[in-house]
Design a protein around this motif. Structure first.
Motif, PDB file in Angstrom:
ATOM      1  N   CYS A  25       0.846  -1.185   0.000  1.00 35.02           N
ATOM      2  CA  CYS A  25       0.000   0.000   0.000  1.00 35.02           C
ATOM      3  C   CYS A  25       0.884   1.238   0.000  1.00 35.02           C
ATOM      4  N   GLN A  26       0.828   2.016  -1.050  1.00 31.19           N
ATOM      5  CA  GLN A  26       1.648   3.223  -1.108  1.00 31.19           C
ATOM      6  C   GLN A  26       0.951   4.351  -0.367  1.00 31.19           C
ATOM      7  N   ASN A  27       1.726   5.037   0.444  1.00 32.10           N
ATOM      8  CA  ASN A  27       1.217   6.132   1.257  1.00 32.10           C
ATOM      9  C   ASN A  27       1.473   7.475   0.591  1.00 32.10           C
ATOM     10  N   ARG A  28       0.891   8.505   1.153  1.00 34.32           N
ATOM     11  CA  ARG A  28       1.026   9.861   0.612  1.00 34.32           C
ATOM     12  C   ARG A  28       2.469  10.343   0.576  1.00 34.32           C
ATOM     13  N   ASP A  29       3.305   9.815   1.490  1.00 36.60           N
ATOM     14  CA  ASP A  29       4.703  10.260   1.530  1.00 36.60           C
ATOM     15  C   ASP A  29       5.568   9.583   0.476  1.00 36.60           C
ATOM     16  N   GLY A  30       4.975   8.700  -0.343  1.00 35.10           N
ATOM     17  CA  GLY A  30       5.703   8.011  -1.407  1.00 35.10           C
ATOM     18  C   GLY A  30       6.193   6.632  -1.013  1.00 35.10           C
ATOM     19  N   GLY A  31       6.295   6.372   0.295  1.00 37.08           N
ATOM     20  CA  GLY A  31       6.708   5.067   0.775  1.00 37.08           C
ATOM     21  C   GLY A  31       5.534   4.102   0.837  1.00 37.08           C
ATOM     22  N   PHE A  32       5.837   2.890   1.270  1.00 34.81           N
ATOM     23  CA  PHE A  32       4.819   1.847   1.338  1.00 34.81           C
ATOM     24  C   PHE A  32       4.709   1.311   2.760  1.00 34.81           C
ATOM     25  N   SER A  33       3.547   0.737   3.055  1.00 31.94           N
ATOM     26  CA  SER A  33       3.341   0.029   4.316  1.00 31.94           C
ATOM     27  C   SER A  33       2.671  -1.302   3.999  1.00 31.94           C
ATOM     28  N   TYR A  34       2.621  -2.170   4.985  1.00 30.09           N
ATOM     29  CA  TYR A  34       2.129  -3.528   4.774  1.00 30.09           C
ATOM     30  C   TYR A  34       0.619  -3.591   4.613  1.00 30.09           C
ATOM     31  N   MET A  35      -0.110  -2.768   5.369  1.00 28.02           N
ATOM     32  CA  MET A  35      -1.568  -2.809   5.333  1.00 28.02           C
ATOM     33  C   MET A  35      -2.112  -1.469   4.865  1.00 28.02           C
ATOM     34  N   PRO A  36      -3.321  -1.490   4.278  1.00 25.79           N
ATOM     35  CA  PRO A  36      -3.918  -0.217   3.863  1.00 25.79           C
ATOM     36  C   PRO A  36      -4.264   0.629   5.081  1.00 25.79           C
ATOM     37  N   PRO A  37      -4.391   1.938   4.889  1.00 29.25           N
ATOM     38  CA  PRO A  37      -4.601   2.842   6.021  1.00 29.25           C
ATOM     39  C   PRO A  37      -5.909   2.604   6.762  1.00 29.25           C
ATOM     40  N   TRP A  38      -6.882   2.055   6.102  1.00 27.65           N
ATOM     41  CA  TRP A  38      -8.170   1.850   6.753  1.00 27.65           C
ATOM     42  C   TRP A  38      -8.198   0.594   7.624  1.00 27.65           C
ATOM     43  N   GLU A  39      -7.105  -0.151   7.685  1.00 25.23           N
ATOM     44  CA  GLU A  39      -7.033  -1.362   8.496  1.00 25.23           C
ATOM     45  C   GLU A  39      -6.607  -1.039   9.924  1.00 25.23           C
ATOM     46  N   GLY A  40      -7.549  -0.782  10.800  1.00 23.45           N
ATOM     47  CA  GLY A  40      -7.319  -0.651  12.235  1.00 23.45           C
ATOM     48  C   GLY A  40      -6.219   0.307  12.635  1.00 23.45           C
ATOM     49  N   ARG A  41      -5.296  -0.177  13.445  1.00 22.13           N
ATOM     50  CA  ARG A  41      -4.262   0.664  14.050  1.00 22.13           C
ATOM     51  C   ARG A  41      -3.304   1.263  13.036  1.00 22.13           C
ATOM     52  N   ASN A  42      -3.228   0.683  11.855  1.00 19.33           N
ATOM     53  CA  ASN A  42      -2.317   1.210  10.841  1.00 19.33           C
ATOM     54  C   ASN A  42      -2.757   2.590  10.347  1.00 19.33           C
ATOM     55  N   ARG A  43      -4.024   2.931  10.528  1.00 22.97           N
ATOM     56  CA  ARG A  43      -4.523   4.233  10.060  1.00 22.97           C
ATOM     57  C   ARG A  43      -3.761   5.383  10.717  1.00 22.97           C
ATOM     58  N   ARG A  44      -3.532   5.318  12.015  1.00 23.25           N
ATOM     59  CA  ARG A  44      -2.804   6.392  12.708  1.00 23.25           C
ATOM     60  C   ARG A  44      -1.376   6.512  12.170  1.00 23.25           C
ATOM     61  N   ALA A  45      -0.732   5.365  11.978  1.00 22.40           N
ATOM     62  CA  ALA A  45       0.634   5.401  11.435  1.00 22.40           C
ATOM     63  C   ALA A  45       0.625   6.007  10.037  1.00 22.40           C
ATOM     64  N   TRP A  46      -0.381   5.644   9.246  1.00 19.50           N
ATOM     65  CA  TRP A  46      -0.470   6.170   7.886  1.00 19.50           C
ATOM     66  C   TRP A  46      -0.648   7.677   7.888  1.00 19.50           C
ATOM     67  N   GLU A  47      -1.461   8.182   8.794  1.00 16.38           N
ATOM     68  CA  GLU A  47      -1.691   9.620   8.859  1.00 16.38           C
ATOM     69  C   GLU A  47      -0.416  10.369   9.226  1.00 16.38           C
ATOM     70  N   ALA A  48       0.502   9.696   9.919  1.00 15.65           N
ATOM     71  CA  ALA A  48       1.784  10.311  10.273  1.00 15.65           C
ATOM     72  C   ALA A  48       2.842  10.021   9.220  1.00 15.65           C
ATOM     73  N   GLY A  49       2.484   9.432   8.125  1.00 16.78           N
ATOM     74  CA  GLY A  49       3.424   9.024   7.077  1.00 16.78           C
ATOM     75  C   GLY A  49       3.287   7.540   6.849  1.00 16.78           C
ATOM     76  N   GLY A  50       3.477   6.744   7.908  1.00 17.36           N
ATOM     77  CA  GLY A  50       3.170   5.327   7.914  1.00 17.36           C
ATOM     78  C   GLY A  50       4.067   4.409   7.116  1.00 17.36           C
ATOM     79  N   SER A  51       4.985   4.925   6.377  1.00 17.74           N
ATOM     80  CA  SER A  51       5.824   4.084   5.531  1.00 17.74           C
ATOM     81  C   SER A  51       7.033   3.592   6.302  1.00 17.74           C
TER      82      SER A  51
END
Length: 154
Positions: A1-27
Motif C-alpha cells: 500500500c503506497q502512502n502519501r509520503d511516497g513510501g509503502f506500508s504492509y496494510m492499507p490505512p483503513w485497516e485498524g491501528r495502521n490508520r494512525r501510522a499512515w496519517e503520520a506518514g506510515g511508511s
C-alpha cells in the motif's frame, strides 16, 4: 500500500491501528523497497510515478544500519528488499570493475562483512522475526550481487 509520503506500508490505512501510522506518514523501509520491486516485476517502468516516489522515499531515508521507521525489526529482510528495488530500478550500486568501489551496494556489503559472525552466520537484533538462519539467508542474498560478470574478450 503506497502512502502519501511516497513510501509503502504492509496494510492499507483503513485497516485498524495502521490508520494512525499512515496519517503520520506510515511508511517504512522494507515495505517501500518491496513495493518498488513488486511494481517492477509486474512490468511497471522505472519512470512510473509510483516507483519514482518510492525511490525518492528510500533516498530520503537511506540507511543500511537499520530498517527506516522499523529500526531493528526485519533489518536483514530490509537489506535484501532494498537491493532488489535498486537493482530492478537500474541503480546498480557501481558494480563495474573499479576503483573506486562506492555506492549503496558497498555500504551494504561493508556492513554485512562487519556484522558476520565467526561461524559465518549473521545474527539479527530482531531474533523474533529474523532467527539466525533467516538473517543469514537474507545477508547472503544481499551479497549475491557481488558476483561480477565473466570477463569477455581475450
Amino acid at each position: 500500500c503506497q502512502n502519501r509520503d511516497g513510501g509503502f506500508s504492509y496494510m492499507p490505512p483503513w485497516e485498524g491501528r495502521n490508520r494512525r501510522a499512515w496519517e503520520a506518514g506510515g511508511s517504512y523501509g522494507s515495505m517501500t523497497a518491496a513495493g518498488i520491486w513488486c511494481l517492477r516485476l509486474c512490468g511497471g517502468p522505472v519512470e512510473d510515478a509510483r516507483i519514482q516516489k518510492g525511490l525518492e522515499w528510500l533516498r530520503r531515508f537511506y540507511s543500511y544500519w537499520d530498517n527506516p521507521f522499523l529500526e531493528e525489526t526485519f533489518h536483514y529482510y530490509y537489506l535484501w528488499t532494498v537491493t532488489r528495488a535498486f537493482l530492478y530500478s537500474d541503480l546498480p550500486g557501481v558494480l563495474e570493475p573499479a576503483p573506486p568501489l562506492e555506492g549503496w551496494y558497498w555500504d551494504f556489503a561493508g556492513y554485512l562483512v562487519e556484522m558476520q559472525q565467526e561461524d559465518g552466520s549473521w545474527i539479527s537484533r530482531d531474533k523474533e522475526h529474523e532467527p539466525p538462519e533467516l538473517a543469514t539467508c537474507f545477508a547472503l542474498l544481499t551479497l549475491e550481487k557481488a558476483t561480477l560478470p565473466e570477463p569477455t574478450g581475450g
